[in-house]
Write an enzyme that holds these catalytic residues in place. Structure first.
Site, PDB file in Angstrom:
ATOM      1  CG  HIS A   9      -1.816  -1.288   1.192  1.00 23.22           C
ATOM      2  ND1 HIS A   9      -2.895  -1.477   0.351  1.00 23.22           N
ATOM      3  CD2 HIS A   9      -1.689  -2.442   1.921  1.00 23.22           C
ATOM      4  CE1 HIS A   9      -3.403  -2.689   0.566  1.00 23.22           C
ATOM      5  NE2 HIS A   9      -2.701  -3.296   1.509  1.00 23.22           N
ATOM      6  CD  GLU A  68      -1.774 -10.078   4.458  1.00 22.54           C
ATOM      7  OE1 GLU A  68      -1.592  -9.172   5.299  1.00 22.54           O
ATOM      8  OE2 GLU A  68      -2.433  -9.916   3.419  1.00 22.54           O
TER       9      GLU A  68
END
Length: 412
Positions: A33, A181
């Site tokens: 991101h 993650e």
């Protein structure tokens, strides 16, 4: 000049200056991101893009301390498209790609760490992977397992396992790639871990430990290539090298590279000095040189100058009429055959080239300057044509072709 262009230029300069330099593995770290894309939001107000960047920077520092060459996609709060991240990595010819993320789940109770990778056993029709990533499945999976095990051990998070995934950055590249993650931002306990600088540092160390325990495949750019097995055998024999962890199998072989490989294969120092002039190698530009010949384009500082000096003592040099040797010029298939046959004679102390057998290549007539060498090596099963009836003596030889030729020679 953009960052990407500067990095490509730097890589090019290092390749030219040190073509056989052994580099540490090059790793691209990708903070997920960024900029207008904040990613997930934490129950404690954290933004995923900020967490990702912090862990990635800590990971960079940890890997750098261990001797890895590390490059980050984004280094600040900027937006990068998924394609830009993959293209950036491909341009760098890196060895590994690791994207760092924090997770989120609608139920708000799921917690723990997982690692995503592309698995060709679980393809998704709407999200096809690159051909290279299909071949890289076992390597990406191995990297993912190493990183996951080390991450949960170092950070104390719950192990949620590996996840075959078609996320863009894991399926569209050309090197082993994973997406980590670290923990869930919308689960209170995990969010508290991600808010802790000390825990983020542990996560970085854990991921670094996993990377350190993993060995990338040798020459990823040769995966699936017809000559890969020959390339690996010759590397294991210490004959061929790559550039970083790339072999560039389809690039034309340079004259300097060819002589370097021949020195490794035949040990020039052990061969008796000999010269049996037979006119010119090619009537236009070649002549048999004396041992004290110098070339205006071969300074003593050139990386392959020592091997050229040894080749000169064996009278293998084919200098041009203008006083150059052109070490960076690609070498032709006919030249390779001629010189390789000459070296086999020197190494076995045989008298001269064997008479040419019956002509089998339409483009290699018996009176061609390299014909005897081509047919002698063909008869021995060392060299092949492009097709059964075409040899293409003036076509440049590729790095894959020389690996295959050497492999056949040593197999004999």
């Amino acid at each position: 000049m953009t960052l990407l262009k500067r990095l490509i230029l730097l890589t090019f300069i290092l390749t030219i200056a040190f073509p056989y330099q052994a580099f540490a593995y090059k790793i691209v770290l990708d903070a997920g991101h960024g900029g207008s894309d904040p990613g997930a939001s934490g129950v404690n107000g954290l933004k995923e893009k900020d967490v990702n960047l912090d862990i990635t920077q800590k990971l960079r520092d940890e890997l750098t301390k261990r001797g890895y060459e590390v490059v980050l996609t984004r280094t600040d709060d900027t937006y990068w498209s998924l394609a830009e991240r993959v293209n950036f990595t491909d341009a760098l010819k890196a060895d590994l790609f690791v994207s760092v993320h924090a997770n989120s789940h609608p139920n708000g109770t799921t917690r723990g760490s997982m690692v995503l990778y592309y698995d060709n056993d679980y393809p998704q029709e709407d999200y096809p992977a690159s051909d290279k990533m299909k071949q890289l499945t076992p390597y990406s999976k191995d990297l993912a397992q190493h990183v996951l095990d080390s991450l949960v051990s170092a950070a104390g998070t719950k192990n949620l396992g590996l996840v075959p995934s078609a996320v863009y950055v894991a399926r569209m590249g050309s090197i082993p790639s994973i997406l980590v993650e670290t923990a869930f931002l919308n689960q209170p306990d995990d969010a508290a871990l991600l808010a802790s600088d000390a825990v983020r540092a542990k996560m970085a160390v854990g991921i670094a430990n996993g990377i350190a325990g993993y060995a990338p495949p040798v020459f990823t750019d040769s995966l699936g290539h017809w000559a890969r097995e020959s390339i690996l055998r010759m590397k294991n024999k210490g004959i061929i090298d790559g550039i970083n962890n790339q072999y560039q199998p389809d690039r034309a072989l340079k004259r300097a590279e060819f002589l370097t490989l021949m020195d490794r294969a035949f040990s020039f120092d052990k061969l008796a000095t000999a010269c049996t002039p037979s006119g010119t190698v090619t009537s236009a530009v070649y002549s048999c040189q004396t041992a004290d010949q110098t070339y205006k384009d071969l300074p003593a500082s050139y990386w392959a100058s020592p091997v050229f000096a040894k080749a000169q003592q064996l009278n293998l040099l084919q200098g041009y009429a203008d006083g150059t040797i052109r070490p960076e010029q690609p070498i032709t298939r006919g030249e390779v055959a001629y010189l390789f046959d000459r070296l086999t004679q020197l190494s076995t102390k045989s008298g001269g080239q064997s008479p040419a057998p019956k002509v089998t290549f339409d483009d290699v007539p018996a009176d061609l300057w390299s014909a005897k060498a081509i047919y002698a090596l063909k008869q021995k099963g060392i060299i092949n044509g492009i097709t059964d009836t075409s040899f293409k003596p003036e076509q440049t030889m590729t790095r894959a072709e020389i690996a295959a030729l050497l492999d056949r020679y040593f197999a004999k």
